[in-house]
Design a protein around this motif. Structure first.
Motif, short mmCIF file in Angstrom:
data_model
loop_
_atom_site.label_atom_id
_atom_site.label_comp_id
_atom_site.label_asym_id
_atom_site.label_seq_id
_atom_site.Cartn_x
_atom_site.Cartn_y
_atom_site.Cartn_z
N ILE A 139 0.83 -1.21 0.00
CA ILE A 139 0.00 0.00 0.00
C ILE A 139 0.86 1.26 0.00
CG2 ILE A 139 -1.57 1.39 1.41
CD1 ILE A 139 -2.76 -1.33 2.36
N THR A 140 1.80 1.33 0.93
CA THR A 140 2.56 2.57 1.14
C THR A 140 3.63 2.80 0.09
OG1 THR A 140 3.97 1.40 2.75
CG2 THR A 140 2.09 2.64 3.61
N VAL A 141 3.94 1.80 -0.72
CA VAL A 141 4.81 2.02 -1.87
C VAL A 141 4.09 2.89 -2.90
CG1 VAL A 141 5.70 0.85 -3.93
CG2 VAL A 141 6.37 0.05 -1.68
N GLU A 142 2.78 2.71 -3.01
CA GLU A 142 1.98 3.45 -3.98
C GLU A 142 1.50 4.81 -3.47
OE1 GLU A 142 0.89 2.95 -7.04
OE2 GLU A 142 1.54 0.93 -7.51
N GLU A 143 1.13 4.88 -2.20
CA GLU A 143 0.51 6.10 -1.68
C GLU A 143 0.64 6.12 -0.16
OE1 GLU A 143 -3.75 6.04 -2.34
OE2 GLU A 143 -3.76 3.86 -2.17
N SER A 144 0.28 7.22 0.44
CA SER A 144 0.33 7.30 1.90
C SER A 144 -0.79 6.47 2.50
CB SER A 144 0.18 8.76 2.36
OG SER A 144 -1.14 9.23 2.12
N LEU A 145 -0.58 6.02 3.72
CA LEU A 145 -1.61 5.24 4.41
C LEU A 145 -2.87 6.09 4.60
CD1 LEU A 145 -2.42 2.62 5.83
CD2 LEU A 145 -1.42 3.53 7.94
N ARG A 147 -4.06 8.46 2.67
CA ARG A 147 -4.80 8.54 1.41
C ARG A 147 -5.51 7.22 1.13
NH1 ARG A 147 -8.25 10.43 -1.99
NH2 ARG A 147 -7.86 9.90 -4.16
N TYR A 148 -4.82 6.11 1.37
CA TYR A 148 -5.42 4.79 1.16
C TYR A 148 -6.67 4.64 2.01
CZ TYR A 148 -6.02 -0.28 1.43
OH TYR A 148 -6.54 -1.56 1.40
N CYS A 149 -6.60 5.04 3.26
CA CYS A 149 -7.74 4.89 4.17
C CYS A 149 -8.91 5.78 3.78
CB CYS A 149 -7.29 5.17 5.61
SG CYS A 149 -6.15 3.91 6.26
N GLN A 150 -8.62 6.88 3.12
CA GLN A 150 -9.70 7.72 2.59
C GLN A 150 -10.37 7.03 1.41
OE1 GLN A 150 -7.49 11.29 1.70
NE2 GLN A 150 -7.93 12.23 3.69
N ARG A 151 -9.58 6.42 0.55
CA ARG A 151 -10.13 5.79 -0.66
C ARG A 151 -10.92 4.53 -0.34
NH1 ARG A 151 -7.87 3.56 -4.37
NH2 ARG A 151 -5.85 2.98 -3.44
N ILE A 152 -10.43 3.71 0.59
CA ILE A 152 -11.08 2.44 0.86
C ILE A 152 -12.43 2.64 1.54
CG2 ILE A 152 -10.16 1.98 3.17
CD1 ILE A 152 -9.73 -0.93 2.27
N ASP A 153 -12.69 3.83 2.00
CA ASP A 153 -13.97 4.12 2.65
C ASP A 153 -15.08 4.41 1.64
OD1 ASP A 153 -15.27 4.23 5.10
OD2 ASP A 153 -15.11 6.40 5.26
N THR A 154 -14.74 4.41 0.33
CA THR A 154 -15.74 4.67 -0.70
C THR A 154 -16.20 3.35 -1.33
OG1 THR A 154 -14.05 4.95 -2.42
CG2 THR A 154 -14.73 6.92 -1.20
#
Length: 230
Positions: A139-145, A147-154
């Motif tokens: 996950i964190t190779v691609e983006e910040s944690l 940002r990931y947690c914001q996206r996975i909430d959709t």
């Protein structure tokens, strides 16, 4: 000054986001293909291509026997609404238990239960997150944690390798990802498929903690989409 060990240099590059890797050609005599197709990293529905690792087969030029075998299955098409990986996984697990799902149940289970289970592990619990370091690195190779947690909430979050790493453990579920043989060969069409990744293989055998689980087989196509193989 003596160069740093390779492992230390790689870890430092990953830490600073400067590492760039790619998938290299395997040497598999039984499959006369020039190279495996390039995949997004991780395997995401609709993701753009970006590489952070040069991945080859083990020394000696041969993949493990499990990843050399060409297999035949029937394809069950999965709705391409951004939830394809979650939909395919939840349908496969339900079929293995003899529990057919309605389209609404498939959507709700895929969008809510599986996706939110990953969110709870990766985003909401420091203790549980540490038990899934492989997924966290991906996950964190691609983006910040964050940002990931914001996206996975959709609800239209695209699932892929990181989520398969987590869900295989949470559900104690063996998962095998395939590509169509014709994509490997670079042309034509075929009803055969090549396994390229396996998750949760430890749950395919009986243990003191539970019975063996039948694998769910997912088909990843060159269109950045997952279907189900049965």
């Amino acid at each position: 000054m003596e160069d740093k060990p390779l492992t230390e240099r790689l870890l430092e590059q990953l830490r600073h986001g400067t590492a760039e890797f790619e998938l290299v050609t395997p040497s598999i005599p039984s499959i006369p293909a020039p190279a495996l197709p390039r995949f997004p990293s991780p395997f995401l529905c609709g993701s753009s291509s970006r590489f952070f690792a040069r991945i080859g087969w083990p020394s000696g030029g041969a993949a493990s026997p499990a990843l050399q075998k060409v297999e035949s299955f029937s394809v069950q098409k999965i709705t391409g609404d951004g939830r394809c990986m979650f939909r395919a996984l939840v349908r496969g697990m339900a079929m293995n238990k003899g529990m057919p799902l309605s389209p609404r149940e498939e959507r709700d289970d895929a969008a809510d239960e599986l996706r939110m289970a990953v969110k709870e592990v990766i985003c909401d619990s420091d203790v549980e997150r540490r038990q899934h370091e492989g997924a966290l690195v991906a996950i964190t190779v691609e983006e910040s944690l964050k940002r990931y947690c914001q996206r996975i909430d959709t609800s239209d979050f695209w699932g892929g390798e990181s989520e398969l790493l987590v869900l295989s453990k949470l559900c104690r579920q063996p998962i095998i990802v395939y590509i169509p043989e014709h994509e490997h060969a670079g042309g034509g069409r075929s009803a055969s498929f090549i396994p390229i990744a396996e998750y949760g293989s430890e749950f395919s055998k009986a243990s003191k903690n539970g019975k063996p689980r039948k694998a769910v087989r997912l088909l990843f196509s060159g269109k950045n989409h997952y279907d189900l193989l049965i």
